[in-house]
Design a protein around this motif. Structure first.
Motif, PDB file in Angstrom:
ATOM      1  N   PHE A 173     -13.844   1.797   8.948  1.00  0.00           N
ATOM      2  CA  PHE A 173     -13.989   1.716   7.404  1.00  0.00           C
ATOM      3  C   PHE A 173     -12.487   1.492   7.116  1.00  0.00           C
ATOM      4  N   THR A 174     -11.644   2.149   7.496  1.00  0.00           N
ATOM      5  CA  THR A 174     -10.006   1.878   7.037  1.00  0.00           C
ATOM      6  C   THR A 174      -9.593   0.615   7.190  1.00  0.00           C
ATOM      7  N   LEU A 175      -9.977  -0.145   8.263  1.00  0.00           N
ATOM      8  CA  LEU A 175      -9.592  -1.435   8.339  1.00  0.00           C
ATOM      9  C   LEU A 175     -10.228  -2.369   7.504  1.00  0.00           C
ATOM     10  N   ARG A 176     -11.529  -2.302   7.269  1.00  0.00           N
ATOM     11  CA  ARG A 176     -12.470  -2.865   6.173  1.00  0.00           C
ATOM     12  C   ARG A 176     -11.887  -2.989   4.916  1.00  0.00           C
ATOM     13  N   GLN A 177     -11.453  -1.646   4.524  1.00  0.00           N
ATOM     14  CA  GLN A 177     -10.832  -1.484   3.078  1.00  0.00           C
ATOM     15  C   GLN A 177      -9.609  -2.289   2.921  1.00  0.00           C
ATOM     16  N   GLY A 178      -8.683  -2.025   4.170  1.00  0.00           N
ATOM     17  CA  GLY A 178      -7.520  -2.769   4.070  1.00  0.00           C
ATOM     18  C   GLY A 178      -7.584  -4.288   4.127  1.00  0.00           C
ATOM     19  N   LEU A 179      -8.541  -4.592   4.718  1.00  0.00           N
ATOM     20  CA  LEU A 179      -8.579  -6.309   4.764  1.00  0.00           C
ATOM     21  C   LEU A 179      -9.138  -6.726   3.323  1.00  0.00           C
ATOM     22  N   LEU A 180     -10.083  -5.998   2.787  1.00  0.00           N
ATOM     23  CA  LEU A 180     -10.621  -6.548   1.378  1.00  0.00           C
ATOM     24  C   LEU A 180      -9.620  -6.189   0.134  1.00  0.00           C
ATOM     25  N   ALA A 181      -8.633  -5.198   0.401  1.00  0.00           N
ATOM     26  CA  ALA A 181      -7.703  -5.169  -0.524  1.00  0.00           C
ATOM     27  C   ALA A 181      -6.634  -6.522  -0.260  1.00  0.00           C
ATOM     28  N   ALA A 182      -6.291  -6.750   0.876  1.00  0.00           N
ATOM     29  CA  ALA A 182      -5.389  -7.922   1.254  1.00  0.00           C
ATOM     30  C   ALA A 182      -6.109  -9.265   0.745  1.00  0.00           C
ATOM     31  N   LEU A 183      -7.425  -9.391   0.820  1.00  0.00           N
ATOM     32  CA  LEU A 183      -8.126 -10.491   0.219  1.00  0.00           C
ATOM     33  C   LEU A 183      -8.161 -10.870  -1.022  1.00  0.00           C
ATOM     34  N   GLU A 184      -8.169  -9.458  -1.918  1.00  0.00           N
ATOM     35  CA  GLU A 184      -8.206  -9.664  -3.229  1.00  0.00           C
ATOM     36  C   GLU A 184      -7.000  -9.863  -3.505  1.00  0.00           C
ATOM     37  N   ARG A 185      -5.920  -9.348  -2.816  1.00  0.00           N
ATOM     38  CA  ARG A 185      -4.435  -9.726  -3.503  1.00  0.00           C
ATOM     39  C   ARG A 185      -4.342 -11.231  -3.173  1.00  0.00           C
ATOM     40  N   ALA A 186      -4.483 -11.675  -2.173  1.00  0.00           N
ATOM     41  CA  ALA A 186      -4.503 -13.096  -1.928  1.00  0.00           C
ATOM     42  C   ALA A 186      -5.172 -13.850  -3.039  1.00  0.00           C
ATOM     43  N   GLU A 187      -6.272 -13.449  -3.452  1.00  0.00           N
ATOM     44  CA  GLU A 187      -6.878 -14.240  -4.290  1.00  0.00           C
ATOM     45  C   GLU A 187      -6.306 -14.252  -5.772  1.00  0.00           C
ATOM     46  N   GLN A 188      -5.501 -13.302  -6.018  1.00  0.00           N
ATOM     47  CA  GLN A 188      -4.633 -13.098  -7.205  1.00  0.00           C
ATOM     48  C   GLN A 188      -3.327 -13.924  -7.180  1.00  0.00           C
ATOM     49  N   ASP A 189      -2.791 -13.765  -5.887  1.00  0.00           N
ATOM     50  CA  ASP A 189      -1.362 -14.111  -5.536  1.00  0.00           C
ATOM     51  C   ASP A 189      -1.167 -15.767  -6.012  1.00  0.00           C
ATOM     52  N   THR A 190      -0.316 -15.933  -6.993  1.00  0.00           N
ATOM     53  CA  THR A 190       0.021 -17.171  -7.467  1.00  0.00           C
ATOM     54  C   THR A 190       0.961 -17.967  -6.669  1.00  0.00           C
ATOM     55  N   ALA A 191       1.611 -17.242  -5.435  1.00  0.00           N
ATOM     56  CA  ALA A 191       2.485 -17.869  -4.936  1.00  0.00           C
ATOM     57  C   ALA A 191       2.010 -18.362  -3.478  1.00  0.00           C
ATOM     58  N   ILE A 192       0.639 -18.191  -3.463  1.00  0.00           N
ATOM     59  CA  ILE A 192       0.058 -18.697  -2.185  1.00  0.00           C
ATOM     60  C   ILE A 192      -1.231 -19.464  -2.663  1.00  0.00           C
ATOM     61  N   ASP A 193      -1.568 -20.572  -1.758  1.00  0.00           N
ATOM     62  CA  ASP A 193      -2.653 -21.202  -1.800  1.00  0.00           C
ATOM     63  C   ASP A 193      -3.587 -21.223  -0.927  1.00  0.00           C
ATOM     64  N   SER A 194      -3.472 -20.275   0.362  1.00  0.00           N
ATOM     65  CA  SER A 194      -4.170 -20.248   1.413  1.00  0.00           C
ATOM     66  C   SER A 194      -4.223 -19.124   2.222  1.00  0.00           C
ATOM     67  N   VAL A 195      -4.845 -18.692   3.183  1.00  0.00           N
ATOM     68  CA  VAL A 195      -4.658 -17.343   3.804  1.00  0.00           C
ATOM     69  C   VAL A 195      -4.831 -17.866   5.224  1.00  0.00           C
ATOM     70  N   VAL A 196      -4.200 -17.163   6.305  1.00  0.00           N
ATOM     71  CA  VAL A 196      -4.552 -16.863   7.525  1.00  0.00           C
ATOM     72  C   VAL A 196      -4.713 -15.397   8.087  1.00  0.00           C
ATOM     73  N   LEU A 197      -6.068 -15.473   8.534  1.00  0.00           N
ATOM     74  CA  LEU A 197      -6.281 -13.864   9.109  1.00  0.00           C
ATOM     75  C   LEU A 197      -6.234 -13.629  10.701  1.00  0.00           C
ATOM     76  N   MET A 198      -5.407 -12.653  10.833  1.00  0.00           N
ATOM     77  CA  MET A 198      -5.266 -12.787  12.479  1.00  0.00           C
ATOM     78  C   MET A 198      -4.811 -11.054  12.731  1.00  0.00           C
ATOM     79  N   GLY A 199      -5.140 -11.164  14.030  1.00  0.00           N
ATOM     80  CA  GLY A 199      -4.787  -9.798  14.658  1.00  0.00           C
ATOM     81  C   GLY A 199      -3.331  -9.841  14.947  1.00  0.00           C
ATOM     82  N   SER A 200      -2.803  -8.597  14.544  1.00  0.00           N
ATOM     83  CA  SER A 200      -1.161  -8.478  14.960  1.00  0.00           C
ATOM     84  C   SER A 200      -0.719  -8.092  16.251  1.00  0.00           C
ATOM     85  N   ASN A 201      -2.055  -7.803  16.982  1.00  0.00           N
ATOM     86  CA  ASN A 201      -1.655  -7.225  18.399  1.00  0.00           C
ATOM     87  C   ASN A 201      -2.364  -7.845  19.357  1.00  0.00           C
ATOM     88  N   THR A 202      -2.139  -9.213  19.718  1.00  0.00           N
ATOM     89  CA  THR A 202      -2.687 -10.239  20.723  1.00  0.00           C
ATOM     90  C   THR A 202      -3.978 -10.108  20.585  1.00  0.00           C
TER      91      THR A 202
END
Ligand code: 3H9
Length: 703
Positions: A27-56
């Protein structure tokens, strides 16, 4: 710690997430990911997104612990997250390293592009949990790699090298290194394409071409039905794929959801999920100080070149650990070495091993005839004749010969490990390592913790078990440890039912229909009826077994030890393992029944199965009361890995809980009231009665 970082790299947002150890999508990760995607959608400073795990690693999928709980329904579901992801107006690239499994891969399939490290693995292992991929996998994967390949991936459930899919639409790129850089350039190129008016690629829009969908799915169904007849998930996977291809992507998603929920609540999936966690829990040792360091094991010695000793030896050779195989008679030693070579040559013939590997493994084997030749090893495993006087001789010799700090293990299946340890001046170094026959095949290892076994010896045993690919379960010291102590009750019950009127064939058939790999009588014939006879004779002599097993003893007196003597409970033909009902055995049974003079009755299959399984459950509960087993799930693991209990029923304790402990106790009391029953045998263990009264399960939860 669960977290989702949002960084920028030029005009690319890098959404890097983690939920150690495997980034399961709770649940917590799903919520965090959705929030990050919503932020990216609104963020005028970026045009695209890379989604990755930060722990290999990317993600091992949905959080299995959430299944069937309220957590699963909290916040965004994985399916919702995936739909949002796919519908983003900016391109999202999944950058995959480590593992992308189950819901983890489904997350990546919902991205517009995928880039992977060549070392990464992908897979949809839901089928192993009795499930289908429930977050779009049954719909998106066929559109990306084709229907047949997708069905194969989902039915196999294995993690697969990404290289296998490098040429499909699954990956935009497979790279050897610099994953983030490669994913970022794919993201930038895609953003530029979007700007020039190109639509974003979505798996849902891909057309699937299959000239004969019906025939393909029917073929897959036929295979799944024969190979996996007790498991509903494979058929559901095929149904979901066919539905989505014939109707539409969205209709397919709905059908997938419906089937997922149906499977998630099925007894088979509950059992398989229980087994998943039970296997992992088994490796944890209660009461071990956190800083316990295992001892280093470079050289192993095995004493005894019989079937057990050679089987044990093969495990270590396979793991690249050298073994000195000790046997005091040259002829027996030569035969043992020849047996090991034979096993490897069999594998060579079947293409499971190549000649170089065979030679390398045999090179690790050193046959020796004297104890001084093993004086410097780090671990000795004794696999000699199962008699205390023989063990005493071996352990006194080991104590006098082997270097200090070495671990001295016994492979006894019933004898008192503490008594064996007391033959040495170093009981802290003594442990039981009970392998199951054939030791090179069976996955179970009972690690028997003596009263004085040192914590680091125990930790070493568990570490070694992992190395030689065994599932280890810790047991305290008692007659038969966890597995054989329980099987003793089970076999006694099987015999009792033959006394009462059932035939060995009927007992075997009933329990095999329930799902056991083999009934008790066929199992006795395979393992050797003389083993149980030897134990019974010891117990008759000690006085710990008063009631004679007249029929079983007579069968052994006639030399009917089982398959190895061509006759046991059944007759066998040369070169044929088929069990044929035996007129000789029928005669022995008849005679014994007449001598006992008790009335015979008809037993139905349900009574046979319940009496066998509940005999295991009652003894299992006593084992828990006495703290011989660390946890209830360990008992299930022992029975699943070592005794052929049907995996899809989750083990004897899980099965009993699925029937409710109240019902189990009620049946036990009914058996106690049968004519001629052993009322003491069927007295429910105090723990069962207590839990049944409190409507609680063995694990403390509500039943
Ligand atoms: C799914 O995704 C459904 C979706 O389609 C739809 C949803 C709506 N969840 O095995 P290890 C724990 S179903 C929770 O010892 P390894 C594991 O219990 C899921 N926990 O490591 C253990 O905990 P502990 C489909 C999980 O390196 C720890 O992580 N995915 C999960 O030998 C380490 O595990 C699968 O079926 C999980 N998904 O192997 C993959 N996965 O330390 C299942 C692991 O407390 N996982 N844990 O005992 C695996 O196959 C192996 O764990 C993996 C790593 C290969 C990833």
């Amino acid at each position: 710690m669960i977290k989702v970082d949002y960084l920028t790299r030029g005009r690319v947002a890098v959404v890097a997430f983690q939920s150690p150890p495997v980034n399961s999508l709770g649940f917590t990760l799903r919520q965090g990911l959705l929030a990050a995607l919503e932020r990216a959608e609104q963020d005028t400073a970026i045009d695209s997104v890379v989604l990755m795990g930060s722990n290999t690693t990317f993600s091992a999928g949905a959080d299995i612990r959430e299944f069937g709980s309220a957590e699963m329904l909290r916040g965004p579901s994985l399916a919702t997250l995936n739909t949002c992801l796919e519908g983003m107006s900016k391109p999202v690239v999944a950058a995959i390293e480590g593992m992308a499994l189950g819901g983890g891969l489904e997350l990546a399939l919902s991205c517009h592009h995928r880039v992977a490290l060549a070392s990464a693995k992908i897979g949809l292992p839901e089928v192993k949990l009795g499930l289908l991929p429930g977050a779009g996998g049954t719909q998106r994967l066929p559109r990306l790699i084709g229907i047949e390949a997708a069905i194969n991936v989902m039915l196999a459930g294995e993690p697969l090298a990404v290289g296998l899919f490098a040429k499909s639409s699954l990956f935009d790129q497979v790279v050897e290194a610099d994953l983030l850089a490669a994913a970022s350039s794919v993201a930038e190129a895609s953003a530029a394409a979007v700007k020039s008016g190109k639509p974003l690629p979505q798996a849902r829009d891909l057309k699937v071409r299959e000239p004969d969908l019906q025939a393909l799915c029917q073929f897959a169904r036929n295979t799944a039905k024969t190979a996996l007849k007790e498991y509903p998930a494979p058929l559901a996977i095929i149904d979901a794929v066919q539905f989505g291809v014939e109707k539409s992507f969205d209709a397919g998603l709905l059908e997938e959801r419906r089937l997922f929920e149906q499977l998630m609540n099925s007894p088979v999936s509950k059992a398989l999920r229980h087994v998943f966690f039970a296997e992992r829990a088994a490796s944890r040792i209660d009461g071990l100080p956190a800083d316990t360091k295992p001892r280093e094991i470079r050289q192993v010695a095995v004493i005894g070149a019989g079937t057990m000793g050679t089987g044990i030896t093969i495990n270590f050779l396979n793991a690249g650990i050298s073994v000195r195989l000790l046997e005091v008679g040259k002829e027996v030693l030569d035969r043992g070495v020849a047996r090991i070579r034979e096993v490897y040559e069999g594998q060579l013939k079947k293409g499971k091993l190549d000649a170089a590997k065979l030679a390398a493994r045999m090179d690790l084997l050193q046959p020796v005839l004297e104890y001084p030749a093993i004086a410097d090893v780090d671990l000795v495993i004794e696999a000699v004749f199962e008699e205390m006087s023989v063990k005493e001789k071996v352990f006194r010799t080991l104590d006098a010969t082997i270097k200090r700090g070495a671990i001295l293990a016994t492979n006894t299946s019933t004898l008192d490990v503490d008594q064996i340890a007391a033959f040495t001046a170093r009981p802290q170094d003594v442990i039981g390592l009970h392998f199951f026959s054939p030791a090179n095949v069976m996955r179970l290892l009972e690690v028997v913790r003596g009263a004085k076994t040192a914590p680091d010896v125990l930790a070493t045993a568990m570490m070694l078990a992992k190395k030689i690919k065994k599932t280890a379960v810790v047991s305290g010291v008692c007659d038969g440890f966890i597995g054989n102590r329980m099987i003793h009750r089970y076999s006694a019950q099987a015999m009792q039912m033959v006394d009462e009127g059932a035939s060995p064939e009927q007992v075997d058939r009933a329990v095999e229909k329930f799902g056991f790999a083999m009934g008790p009588f066929r199992m006795g014939d395979l393992a050797g009826n003389d083993i149980g006879w030897l134990i019974r004779k010891r117990k008759y002599a000690e006085g710990s077994l008063v009631e004679r097993q007249v029929i079983a003893d007579k069968i052994c007196e006639l030399g009917r030890f089982g398959q190895k003597t061509g006759a046991g409970w059944y007759d066998y033909k040369k070169g044929d393992r088929t069990a044929y009902p035996s007129p000789v055995v029928a005669g022995v049974i008849d005679e014994a029944r007449k001598a006992a003079g008790r009335p015979l009755r008809k037993l139905d299959d349900r009574e046979i199965v319940d009496r066998l399984v509940y005999a295991l459950v009652n003894e299992g509960a006593r084992i828990l009361e006495e703290k011989i087993a660390q946890r209830t799930s360990d008992i299930d693991v022992v029975y699943l890995m070592g005794y052929g209990f049907p995996v899809w029923r989750g083990g004897p304790i899980h099965y009993a809980e699925s029937q409710t402990l109240y019902e189990v106790a009620r049946r036990m009391r009914a058996f106690a009231a049968l004519p001629g029953a052993d009322a003491e045998f069927w007295q429910p263990a105090a723990l069962i009665d207590k839990l049944a009264a409190e409507v609680r399960s063995f694990n403390g939860g509500a039943a």
